[in-house]
Design a protein around this motif. Structure first.
Motif, PDB file in Angstrom:
ATOM      1  N   ASN A   1       0.804  -1.223   0.000  1.00  0.00           N
ATOM      2  CA  ASN A   1       0.000   0.000   0.000  1.00  0.00           C
ATOM      3  C   ASN A   1       0.838   1.275   0.000  1.00  0.00           C
ATOM      4  OD1 ASN A   1      -2.470  -1.503   0.180  1.00  0.00           O
ATOM      5  ND2 ASN A   1      -2.034  -1.827   2.363  1.00  0.00           N
TER       6      ASN A   1
ATOM      7  N   HIS B   1       2.082   3.046  -2.416  1.00  0.00           N
ATOM      8  CA  HIS B   1       2.073   3.833  -3.647  1.00  0.00           C
ATOM      9  C   HIS B   1       1.828   5.300  -3.312  1.00  0.00           C
ATOM     10  CE1 HIS B   1       1.704   0.139  -6.056  1.00  0.00           C
ATOM     11  NE2 HIS B   1       0.815  -0.254  -5.163  1.00  0.00           N
TER      12      HIS B   1
ATOM     13  N   VAL C   1      -0.224   6.956  -8.662  1.00  0.00           N
ATOM     14  CA  VAL C   1      -1.437   6.183  -8.933  1.00  0.00           C
ATOM     15  C   VAL C   1      -2.370   6.954  -9.866  1.00  0.00           C
ATOM     16  CG1 VAL C   1      -3.541   5.290  -7.858  1.00  0.00           C
ATOM     17  CG2 VAL C   1      -1.314   4.845  -6.801  1.00  0.00           C
TER      18      VAL C   1
ATOM     19  N   SER D   1      -1.354  -8.465  -4.757  1.00  0.00           N
ATOM     20  CA  SER D   1      -1.763  -7.080  -4.479  1.00  0.00           C
ATOM     21  C   SER D   1      -1.440  -6.161  -5.640  1.00  0.00           C
ATOM     22  CB  SER D   1      -1.092  -6.572  -3.201  1.00  0.00           C
ATOM     23  OG  SER D   1       0.313  -6.616  -3.319  1.00  0.00           O
TER      24      SER D   1
ATOM     25  N   GLU E   1      -4.013  -6.799  -8.407  1.00  0.00           N
ATOM     26  CA  GLU E   1      -5.302  -6.229  -8.010  1.00  0.00           C
ATOM     27  C   GLU E   1      -5.293  -4.714  -8.180  1.00  0.00           C
ATOM     28  OE1 GLU E   1      -8.563  -6.504  -4.383  1.00  0.00           O
ATOM     29  OE2 GLU E   1      -6.540  -7.316  -4.080  1.00  0.00           O
ATOM     30  N   LYS E   2      -4.180  -4.088  -7.821  1.00  0.00           N
ATOM     31  CA  LYS E   2      -4.063  -2.636  -7.999  1.00  0.00           C
ATOM     32  C   LYS E   2      -4.065  -2.275  -9.481  1.00  0.00           C
ATOM     33  CE  LYS E   2      -3.510   1.388  -5.994  1.00  0.00           C
ATOM     34  NZ  LYS E   2      -4.511   1.898  -5.027  1.00  0.00           N
TER      35      LYS E   2
ATOM     36  N   GLU F   1      -7.555  -2.496 -10.708  1.00  0.00           N
ATOM     37  CA  GLU F   1      -8.309  -1.377 -10.131  1.00  0.00           C
ATOM     38  C   GLU F   1      -8.068  -0.080 -10.905  1.00  0.00           C
ATOM     39  OE1 GLU F   1      -7.660   1.465  -6.270  1.00  0.00           O
ATOM     40  OE2 GLU F   1      -7.462  -0.695  -5.939  1.00  0.00           O
TER      41      GLU F   1
END
Length: 524
Positions: A292, A294, A299, A332, A335-336, A339
């Motif tokens: 997490n 980032h 992003v 992860s 998934e990011k 997303e």
């Protein structure tokens, strides 16, 4: 001051920083200076800002004059084209030793066993050669990052102030063979020293125009400008052969803090080459503290520019994807990525089962595995496998393994896993080693580590009847293949006890029971 003098007031600087990542780093202190050491004061004029921001997006300092000459007529608010040209001719064509935006250059000494282990006789010879001809030579990019992290790099790239023509002349004079001329257009010359070791040496360069896939480059002697064109701060450092690290964009601190950031403006860096989106995630997985960490600005830039990946070839995307799948935090990261809207551009438009992926990643953590074993967790059915293949041009072996895993991962395997694997081996056509490899990956996918280790060591039963053993009463074609497969089924049901003679004796019965129309039947 009046804008006609083209001395731009300092209040314009924040806008310039926000509008371009070509020469300015948004968080680094900088100094503007001119040849007479008097400060160049920048004006708050919107016209100057428009010229500068447009030029900085894709052009180098040396091309400012050409940019202005192609621009529209003089601005009515006082910032005339002639004034802009006078400024550019006086300062814009000079190297940054004369007019420079200096980021926060940090220099330090590296004196480690890993660094000293690089110095083969061939590297010493290369270094002496560049010194002899008055050219600087430094280690560049990822090798510097690895050395600072205490690792010996697998590959070493070198950068130099020498142009390709100067390098060719130098190597020719010294009777040094040059190989692989493909990189010359981009400034890379590969020299083979003592017929033992190859060295790729690239001239410092700047990206003049980019289209999101490739760049037109100009050569320079400015190390900072070359560092500025690189993707991530941790990849933008240079290392002199005397052990001096040259860090222009806080790469040392970012590496220490396990922070992954683009050099300058993330959006600008991404738009220069959209593959950098995937490179960001690859290095994040390798170096970041946790899933997490980032930065929001990064992003946001990735999400805004996700569609640019459509310009990138599937082969290039797949190279990066394989590395992400083999690295840390795979679940992860993917998934990011989904997303942020990358799914349809990397061949995973329907990927949703991240819990399954996380489970498979945990099962394969710390073990050897095939990257397809992990990505298959996101493929719900065969159609998803073919979509991934269509986008990324996977190899036949990769496609075959993914289809195998998707087909068999939900099998009722029973308590005797080795018996299940043996039966599956019997039922699966293909080269022996590849079939065994597929079954091993299936066991890893399902978390059956012990079986995955034991199965390849087993002496597997081999069908005693071969194609040439079948009598002439079995016609060539579909009947031949179906007959052989039926004998294999009978042999398996006997728990591999029937002999060759016993199996051949069953052929009349097999032929009697075959369907009449076999024209459309194929071997599995």
């Amino acid at each position: 001051m009046k804008c006609s003098s083209f001395r731009i007031c300092i209040f314009a600087v924040p806008r310039l920083l926000r509008s371009s990542g070509s020469l300015f780093h948004p968080v680094s202190p900088f100094v503007l200076s001119c040849p007479r050491n008097s400060p160049v004061i920048l004006s708050n004029c919107s016209s100057c800002h428009r010229y500068f921001s447009g030029w900085l997006k894709n052009h180098s300092l040396s091309s400012l004059s050409r940019y202005i000459e192609r621009s529209e007529a003089a601005d009515s608010r006082g910032c005339s084209k002639s004034n802009l040209l006078n400024f550019s001719r006086s300062y814009g064509s000079r190297y940054s030793s004369e007019l420079v935006v200096k980021p926060n250059l940090v220099m330090m000494k590296l004196d480690t066993p890993e660094f000293h282990s690089l110095f083969t006789p061939e590297l010493h010879a290369l270094s002496a050669l560049f010194t002899k001809y008055g050219h600087e030579l430094r280690i560049a990019g990822g090798a510097v990052r690895d050395l600072l992290a205490g690792k010996v790099p697998d590959d070493i790239d070198f950068a130099t102030t020498a142009t390709p023509a100067q390098m060719k002349e130098m190597f020719t004079k010294e009777d040094i063979r040059m190989i692989n001329s493909n990189g010359e257009a981009h400034g890379t010359i590969t020299a083979r020293i003592n017929d033992k070791e190859n060295f790729e040496v690239t001239t410092l360069r700047i990206d003049v125009v980019t289209d999101g896939r490739r760049a037109q480059v100009e050569f320079t002697q400015d190390w900072m400008l070359d560092a500025n064109r690189r993707d991530l701060t941790v990849n933008s450092m240079f290392l002199g052969l005397d052990g001096t690290v040259h860090d222009y964009f806080n790469g040392v601190e970012d590496l220490k803090d396990q922070r992954i950031r683009f050099v300058g403006d993330p959006e600008q860096r991404i738009q220069e080459d959209y593959l950098r989106i995937l490179r960001y995630f690859r290095f994040f997985g390798r170096l970041a503290k946790g899933p997490n960490d980032h930065e929001q600005v990064t992003v946001d830039a990735i999400k805004k520019n996700a569609g640019g990946l459509t310009r990138v070839s599937g082969e290039r995307i797949w190279v990066e994807m394989r590395k992400i799948l083999m690295g840390r935090m795979t679940a992860s990261l993917l998934e990011k990525m989904i997303e942020l809207g990358l799914g349809e551009h990397i061949g995973l438009p329907n990927a949703t089962n991240f819990a399954e992926l996380q489970t498979v990643c945990e099962r394969t953590e710390g073990a050897s595995f095939n990257h397809m074993t992990r990505v298959s967790a996101l493929l719900d059915e065969e159609a998803d496998v073919y979509q991934l293949h269509q986008r990324n041009k996977m190899s036949n072996d990769e496609l075959s393994l993914a289809l195998f895993l998707v087909k068999h991962r939900r099998d009722e395997m029973g308590d005797d896993l080795l018996a299940y694997c043996t039966d599956l081996h019997t039922d699966t056509s293909g080269k022996e080693t590849k079939v065994v490899g597929k079954i091993v990956e299936l066991m890893k996918y399902c978390g059956k580590t012990e079986t995955a280790e034991k199965f390849p060591t087993m002496e597997l039963p081999q069908l005693p009847v071969k194609g040439h053993d079948l009598p002439k009463t079995v016609p060539k074609g579909p009947k031949f293949a179906v007959t052989l497969n039926e004998l294999r089924r009978i042999w398996k049901e006997s728990r591999y006890t029937l002999s060759k003679e016993q199996l051949l004796a069953k052929i009349p019965e097999v032929l009697e029971n075959l369907p009449q129309d076999l024209k459309k039947m194929r071997k599995k």
